[in-house]
Every structure is written in structure tokens, then in C-alpha cells.
Design a protein around this motif. Structure first.
Motif, PDB file in Angstrom:
ATOM      1  N   SER A 130      -9.389   0.389  -1.223  1.00 55.98           N
ATOM      2  CA  SER A 130      -7.783   0.502  -1.878  1.00 55.98           C
ATOM      3  C   SER A 130      -7.148   1.844  -0.392  1.00 55.98           C
ATOM      4  O   SER A 130      -7.754   2.701  -0.024  1.00 55.98           O
ATOM      5  CB  SER A 130      -8.179   1.070  -3.258  1.00 55.98           C
ATOM      6  OG  SER A 130      -8.658   2.622  -3.153  1.00 55.98           O
ATOM      7  N   LYS A 131      -5.722   2.056  -0.727  1.00 56.92           N
ATOM      8  CA  LYS A 131      -5.821   3.674   0.169  1.00 56.92           C
ATOM      9  C   LYS A 131      -4.443   4.462  -1.116  1.00 56.92           C
ATOM     10  O   LYS A 131      -4.154   3.414  -2.187  1.00 56.92           O
ATOM     11  CB  LYS A 131      -4.209   2.582   1.081  1.00 56.92           C
ATOM     12  CG  LYS A 131      -3.717   3.789   1.991  1.00 56.92           C
ATOM     13  CD  LYS A 131      -2.471   3.666   2.855  1.00 56.92           C
ATOM     14  CE  LYS A 131      -2.791   2.384   3.653  1.00 56.92           C
ATOM     15  NZ  LYS A 131      -2.062   1.593   4.618  1.00 56.92           N
ATOM     16  N   HIS A 132      -4.696   5.474  -1.152  1.00 55.10           N
ATOM     17  CA  HIS A 132      -4.170   6.621  -1.829  1.00 55.10           C
ATOM     18  C   HIS A 132      -3.126   7.468  -0.843  1.00 55.10           C
ATOM     19  O   HIS A 132      -2.536   7.183   0.101  1.00 55.10           O
ATOM     20  CB  HIS A 132      -4.890   8.079  -1.552  1.00 55.10           C
ATOM     21  CG  HIS A 132      -5.327   8.579  -2.908  1.00 55.10           C
ATOM     22  ND1 HIS A 132      -5.407  10.014  -2.959  1.00 55.10           N
ATOM     23  CD2 HIS A 132      -3.174   8.476  -3.967  1.00 55.10           C
ATOM     24  CE1 HIS A 132      -4.859  10.666  -3.391  1.00 55.10           C
ATOM     25  NE2 HIS A 132      -3.919  10.117  -4.328  1.00 55.10           N
ATOM     26  N   TRP A 133      -1.460   7.691  -1.768  1.00 57.29           N
ATOM     27  CA  TRP A 133      -0.435   6.945  -1.457  1.00 57.29           C
ATOM     28  C   TRP A 133       0.489   8.285  -2.424  1.00 57.29           C
ATOM     29  O   TRP A 133       0.350   8.505  -3.226  1.00 57.29           O
ATOM     30  CB  TRP A 133       0.546   6.221  -1.268  1.00 57.29           C
ATOM     31  CG  TRP A 133       0.237   5.235  -0.524  1.00 57.29           C
ATOM     32  CD1 TRP A 133      -0.299   4.170  -0.757  1.00 57.29           C
ATOM     33  CD2 TRP A 133       0.822   4.886  -0.057  1.00 57.29           C
ATOM     34  NE1 TRP A 133      -0.813   3.158   0.007  1.00 57.29           N
ATOM     35  CE2 TRP A 133      -0.273   3.369   0.673  1.00 57.29           C
ATOM     36  CE3 TRP A 133       2.323   5.071   1.119  1.00 57.29           C
ATOM     37  CZ2 TRP A 133       0.484   2.678   2.112  1.00 57.29           C
ATOM     38  CZ3 TRP A 133       2.521   4.373   2.304  1.00 57.29           C
ATOM     39  CH2 TRP A 133       2.077   3.196   2.767  1.00 57.29           C
ATOM     40  N   LYS A 134       1.178   9.076  -1.426  1.00 55.87           N
ATOM     41  CA  LYS A 134       1.983  10.490  -2.368  1.00 55.87           C
ATOM     42  C   LYS A 134       3.174  10.238  -2.057  1.00 55.87           C
ATOM     43  O   LYS A 134       3.530   9.101  -0.603  1.00 55.87           O
ATOM     44  CB  LYS A 134       1.633  10.752  -1.965  1.00 55.87           C
ATOM     45  CG  LYS A 134       0.401  12.674  -2.604  1.00 55.87           C
ATOM     46  CD  LYS A 134       0.500  13.903  -1.598  1.00 55.87           C
ATOM     47  CE  LYS A 134      -1.118  14.171  -2.097  1.00 55.87           C
ATOM     48  NZ  LYS A 134      -1.063  15.904  -2.545  1.00 55.87           N
TER      49      LYS A 134
END
Length: 64
Positions: free
Chosen positions: A3-7
Motif C-alpha cells: 500500500s501507499k500512505h497519502w496525506k
């Protein structure tokens, strides 16, 4: 699955004013700024005050 972490920041205009929401989310590794918007909008819709909400600003960036 990785997965990829987004702000992200979402700005919504209604008949009662402009509201800014900030948050973080995890999405599939192949996600893009545009592909995560529907989920974010769904998450914040319960916090929106006023009628006729329209998205007037949106940014998202991956976090390492």
C-alpha cells in the motif's frame, strides 16, 4: 498487497461557508492522487455542514 500512505487536503464550499479537511489514508500501491479522491469525499461527507457541497480544492501527496 502493498500500500501507499497519502496525506491529503480537501476544501469544500457549501451555502454555509468553506470547510477544509486534512487527513491521511492508506491506498493500494498503484493508487494516484485522483483515484483516492472518491473515498476521501465519502469519508468527510458526514462532517459537511450546509447544502450544495462542491469540492473547490484538493491536494494529495504520497508520504515515504
Amino acid at each position: 498487497m502493498s500500500s501507499k500512505h497519502w496525506k491529503w487536503t480537501l476544501v469544500i464550499q457549501t451555502d454555509e461557508g468553506t470547510f477544509t479537511f486534512n487527513g491521511e489514508t492508506l491506498a493500494p500501491a498503484n493508487s494516484t492522487e485522483g483515484s483516492i479522491l472518491p473515498g476521501i469525499a465519502e469519508d468527510v461527507r458526514h462532517d459537511i455542514r450546509g447544502r450544495n457541497p462542491q469540492i473547490v480544492g484538493y491536494t494529495a501527496r504520497p508520504v515515504n
